[in-house]
Design an enzyme around this catalytic site. Structure first.
Site, mmCIF file in Angstrom:
data_model
loop_
_atom_site.group_PDB
_atom_site.id
_atom_site.type_symbol
_atom_site.label_atom_id
_atom_site.label_comp_id
_atom_site.label_asym_id
_atom_site.label_seq_id
_atom_site.Cartn_x
_atom_site.Cartn_y
_atom_site.Cartn_z
ATOM 1 C CE1 TYR A 102 -3.732 2.516 1.038
ATOM 2 C CE2 TYR A 102 -1.860 3.592 2.117
ATOM 3 C CZ TYR A 102 -3.160 3.637 1.630
ATOM 4 O OH TYR A 102 -3.876 4.803 1.733
ATOM 5 C CD GLU A 190 -5.854 4.352 -1.169
ATOM 6 O OE1 GLU A 190 -5.986 4.631 0.023
ATOM 7 O OE2 GLU A 190 -6.774 3.880 -1.873
#
Ligand code: GDP
Ligand code: MN
Length: 380
Positions: A102, A190
């Site tokens: 992530y 993101e």
């Protein structure tokens, strides 16, 4: 402003962030041609909707043959994900996942800087990681005057990898994503998951970006990506009329003058266990035309069970408001109850005007809000 994954991937590519091959499709036929064009056995079909958790909702599907592409694409175009229809899908090269990471940049208001978050637990919802294993998220505030120089990118890279080839790859991604974030006034960039493939390459398999609405005036290229939802369309319309309007999820339509009173109205509705459908501040003038326009915006919204008009007359004159309301009622078809509370300048005159009308007139704010909440409950 949010943008789609395929749009974010376009930006990623132009900043040198690796993404898998993909083709945007608007119907099943296009999806089938895309499958043939990619000429790979396995592909991933991905619904393009402006909401997260598509995987969980069935909006991400690994498929292995033409018939499956046809069937799954057909069912995906029928889907609604978090209430949003699927009008576009991506047909993407399926990558061989070794591990998922992530990575994000967002704004940390408290520290007045950009914050980077990185985790080796990618693919899953980062909120879950933050809740149960927060130690697995590496966070670092980026000094705006320092940015993401080589030494910092390398220091971060070593948190994940010791293989120098991978360190080199992630350094590039960190620097490029930070540059993309800053140059385009993003509020979120993101990658979840950032995939390490079995072949040893880092690839952004998902891409999510949002941008600061207040900076859009200087981001022409980003504005070009705008696809306002029905709700955003309403907000834009209201803005153009000089109101501040925020779409909420409840069923009590609100028309209030002054942001403070509007906030207090929302609070009191909640306190009485009701649900506001919107925040609408009509501002300080008592022009009956404004009341009329505000009513038009509210009556467009078919979720409403009741409308609550809460006006404090200072400069605004309550009799003007009453006249605006009467005019609106005459011209527009309103089949839901409308509760009105007028107080302040010319309140008696205002209430007198409404006396023999269909409006439910209340004298105090509490009374008005209780009436509105009761009406919304009664309407189910
Ligand atoms: P989201 O659910 O909206 O966040 O959609 P993502 O694009 O993140 O996809 C969800 C999950 O699907 C990922 O975390 C992966 O585990 C899986 N996935 C996506 N693309 C691929 C792919 O190319 N190959 C494989 N094997 N899995 C994929
Ligand atoms: Mn994702």
């Amino acid at each position: 402003m949010k943008i789609h994954e395929y749009q974010a991937k376009k930006l990623f590519s132009s900043y040198g962030i690796p993404v898998e091959q993909h083709i945007l499709c608007h119907n099943v036929d296009e999806a089938v041609s895309a499958y043939e064009e990619l000429n790979m056995e396995k592909v991933v079909l991905k619904a393009q909707v402006l909401t997260g958790g598509r995987g969980k909702a069935g909006g991400v599907k690994l498929v292995k043959c033409k018939t499956d592409v046809m069937n799954y694409a057909a069912s995906m175009f029928q889907m609604k994900i978090n209430g949003l229809p699927v009008n576009k899908i991506l047909v993407s090269e399926a990558v061989n996942i070794d591990s998922e990471f992530y990575l994000s940049f967002s704004i940390d208001r408290k520290n007045r800087s950009v914050i980077m978050m990185l985790s080796s637990e990618g693919g899953v919802e980062i909120e879950e990681v933050a809740k149960y294993t927060p130690e697995n998220i590496y966070r670092i505030n980026i000094d705006p005057f320092v940015g993401m120089p080589d030494y910092l990118a390398r220091r971060i890279a070593f948190f994940l990898f010791d293989d120098m080839d991978l360190v080199g790859q992630i350094v590039q991604i960190l620097q490029n994503l930070y540059q993309l974030f800053i140059e385009n006034d993003a509020s979120l960039a993101e990658i979840n998951p950032l995939v390490l493939t079995k072949e040893g390459n880092l690839v952004a398999v998902d891409a999510k970006m949002t941008f600061d609405d207040n900076a859009l005036y200087r981001q022409e290229d980003i504005c070009f990506f705008s696809e306002p939802t029905e709700e955003e369309e309403m907000e834009l319309q209201a803005k153009a009329k000089g109101f501040s309007y925020v779409h909420l999820t409840g069923d009590i339509g609100c028309m209030v003058n002054g942001a403070g009173l509007a906030m207090a109205t929302m609070d009191l509705i909640k306190l009485n266990e009701g649900y506001p459908a919107n925040f609408l501040d009509i501002g300080g003038s008592s022009n009956p035309k404004k009341i009329f326009e505000a009513m038009r915006i509210l009556l467009q919204d078919d979720r409403l069970k009741v409308i609550l008009v809460n006006i404090f007359g200072g400069i605004t004159r309550c009799d003007d408001v009453a006249n605006g309301l009467l005019k609106a009622y005459e011209d527009m078809h309103a089949d839901i109850p409308i509760v009105v509370r007028l107080t302040g300048t010319n309140e008696e005159e205002g209430r007198a005007l409404l006396r023999n009308s269909n409006f439910l007139v209340a004298e105090t704010m509490n009374e008005a809000i209780r009436k509105a909440v009761n009406q919304s409950i009664k309407a189910g």
